[in-house]
Structure formats: structure tokens, C-alpha cells
Design a protein around this motif. Structure first.
Motif, mmCIF file in Angstrom:
data_model
loop_
_atom_site.group_PDB
_atom_site.id
_atom_site.type_symbol
_atom_site.label_atom_id
_atom_site.label_comp_id
_atom_site.label_asym_id
_atom_site.label_seq_id
_atom_site.Cartn_x
_atom_site.Cartn_y
_atom_site.Cartn_z
ATOM 1 N N GLN A 76 0.802 -1.215 0.000
ATOM 2 C CA GLN A 76 0.000 0.000 0.000
ATOM 3 C C GLN A 76 0.837 1.268 0.000
ATOM 4 O OE1 GLN A 76 -2.611 -0.354 3.342
ATOM 5 N NE2 GLN A 76 -3.898 -1.875 2.355
ATOM 6 N N SER A 77 2.155 1.131 0.017
ATOM 7 C CA SER A 77 2.995 2.326 0.054
ATOM 8 C C SER A 77 3.082 2.953 -1.332
ATOM 9 C CB SER A 77 4.394 1.985 0.565
ATOM 10 O OG SER A 77 5.044 1.135 -0.350
ATOM 11 N N ARG A 78 3.379 4.231 -1.363
ATOM 12 C CA ARG A 78 3.466 4.959 -2.624
ATOM 13 C C ARG A 78 4.789 4.667 -3.316
ATOM 14 N NH1 ARG A 78 2.219 11.040 -1.352
ATOM 15 N NH2 ARG A 78 3.084 11.175 -3.420
ATOM 16 N N ASP A 79 4.785 4.842 -4.615
ATOM 17 C CA ASP A 79 6.003 4.674 -5.391
ATOM 18 C C ASP A 79 6.924 5.857 -5.119
ATOM 19 O OD1 ASP A 79 7.894 3.830 -7.157
ATOM 20 O OD2 ASP A 79 6.772 4.416 -8.950
ATOM 21 N N SER A 107 9.405 6.921 -6.747
ATOM 22 C CA SER A 107 9.808 7.677 -7.925
ATOM 23 C C SER A 107 8.824 8.801 -8.243
ATOM 24 C CB SER A 107 9.948 6.745 -9.127
ATOM 25 O OG SER A 107 8.687 6.206 -9.465
ATOM 26 N N LEU A 108 7.618 8.753 -7.672
ATOM 27 C CA LEU A 108 6.621 9.792 -7.920
ATOM 28 C C LEU A 108 6.770 10.987 -6.991
ATOM 29 C CD1 LEU A 108 3.461 7.561 -8.410
ATOM 30 C CD2 LEU A 108 4.916 8.571 -10.162
ATOM 31 N N ILE A 109 7.612 10.869 -5.969
ATOM 32 C CA ILE A 109 7.799 11.959 -5.015
ATOM 33 C C ILE A 109 8.696 13.016 -5.643
ATOM 34 C CG2 ILE A 109 8.701 12.575 -2.746
ATOM 35 C CD1 ILE A 109 8.023 9.744 -1.844
ATOM 36 N N LEU A 110 8.256 14.270 -5.563
ATOM 37 C CA LEU A 110 9.017 15.367 -6.155
ATOM 38 C C LEU A 110 10.126 15.811 -5.223
ATOM 39 C CD1 LEU A 110 6.108 17.548 -7.535
ATOM 40 C CD2 LEU A 110 7.551 15.984 -8.797
ATOM 41 N N ASP A 111 11.274 16.130 -5.802
ATOM 42 C CA ASP A 111 12.341 16.696 -4.984
ATOM 43 C C ASP A 111 12.098 18.202 -4.846
ATOM 44 O OD1 ASP A 111 12.903 17.333 -7.606
ATOM 45 O OD2 ASP A 111 15.069 17.138 -7.387
ATOM 46 N N PRO A 112 12.746 18.862 -3.897
ATOM 47 C CA PRO A 112 12.485 20.289 -3.659
ATOM 48 C C PRO A 112 12.750 21.178 -4.879
ATOM 49 C CG PRO A 112 13.671 19.369 -1.813
ATOM 50 C CD PRO A 112 13.626 18.303 -2.866
ATOM 51 N N ALA A 113 13.761 20.867 -5.678
ATOM 52 C CA ALA A 113 14.056 21.691 -6.862
ATOM 53 C C ALA A 113 12.922 21.594 -7.887
ATOM 54 C CB ALA A 113 15.382 21.252 -7.481
ATOM 55 N N GLU A 114 12.409 20.386 -8.102
ATOM 56 C CA GLU A 114 11.311 20.205 -9.047
ATOM 57 C C GLU A 114 10.046 20.893 -8.541
ATOM 58 O OE1 GLU A 114 9.433 18.740 -12.508
ATOM 59 O OE2 GLU A 114 11.543 18.830 -11.958
ATOM 60 N N LEU A 115 9.781 20.805 -7.247
ATOM 61 C CA LEU A 115 8.613 21.457 -6.666
ATOM 62 C C LEU A 115 8.712 22.974 -6.799
ATOM 63 C CD1 LEU A 115 5.987 20.911 -5.162
ATOM 64 C CD2 LEU A 115 7.270 21.036 -3.038
ATOM 65 N N ARG A 116 9.896 23.516 -6.572
ATOM 66 C CA ARG A 116 10.104 24.964 -6.711
ATOM 67 C C ARG A 116 9.891 25.392 -8.166
ATOM 68 N NH1 ARG A 116 15.208 25.227 -5.862
ATOM 69 N NH2 ARG A 116 14.982 24.717 -3.666
ATOM 70 N N ARG A 117 10.386 24.592 -9.115
ATOM 71 C CA ARG A 117 10.216 24.908 -10.533
ATOM 72 C C ARG A 117 8.736 24.900 -10.917
ATOM 73 N NH1 ARG A 117 9.458 22.497 -15.181
ATOM 74 N NH2 ARG A 117 9.418 20.402 -14.323
ATOM 75 N N LEU A 118 7.977 23.933 -10.409
ATOM 76 C CA LEU A 118 6.546 23.875 -10.716
ATOM 77 C C LEU A 118 5.794 25.059 -10.112
ATOM 78 C CD1 LEU A 118 5.875 20.062 -10.255
ATOM 79 C CD2 LEU A 118 5.876 21.350 -12.396
#
Length: 85
Positions: free
Chosen positions: A51-54, A56-67
Motif C-alpha cells: 500500500q505504500s506509494r512509489d 519515484s513519484l515523489i518530487l524533490d524540492p528543486a522540481e517542486l520549486r520549478r513547478l
């Protein structure tokens, strides 16, 4: 592997019941308890793992900042700039 622990627990319990030695019975009962605990923990680990999440789908802080910057740029282009937090 989990079901092997359960079979070993049943075998240890059977040996404990058939044994005439008190020491061997106590050791087998403790082994059976340990194997049952290993079975239960293994089943729980398997259920939680399924039931745990994948990761690889978790965003790193740099990607989150870019979005966030892209979303702010789109809002600014649309003319509805929200108040800065």
C-alpha cells in the motif's frame, strides 16, 4: 517465506506436544511463538509494502520549486496574481 514460518511454528508445536521432556517442550513452544510472531510481522510488512506509494513519484524540492514558479508565471500572465505568503 511467510508461510514457511507458519509451517515451522506448527511443526514446533507438534514436537512440543509429542515430547516427554519438559525442557524440549518449553524450547519448542518458545520457537513456535517466535515463528508465529515472524509470520504475523511478515504478513503486516507485506500488506504495508503493497500500500505504500512509489518513491519515484515523489518530487524533490528543486522540481517542486520549478513547478511553483511556472504556476506563478501562468497566474501573472493571466492577470490574477495572488497575495504573497
Amino acid at each position: 517465506m511467510v508461510w514457511l514460518y507458519l509451517l515451522l511454528a506448527l511443526a514446533a508445536f507438534a514436537v512440543a506436544l509429542k515430547s516427554t521432556s519438559i525442557a524440549l517442550s518449553v524450547i519448542c513452544l518458545l520457537a513456535a511463538l517466535g515463528f508465529v510472531l515472524a509470520t504475523v510481522l511478515g504478513l503486516l510488512a507485506r500488506r504495508i509494502g503493497s500500500q505504500s506509494r512509489d518513491e519515484s513519484l515523489i518530487l524533490d524540492p528543486a522540481e517542486l520549486r520549478r513547478l511553483r514558479e511556472q504556476a506563478q508565471a501562468r497566474r501573472a500572465a493571466a492577470g490574477s496574481e495572488p497575495p504573497a505568503a
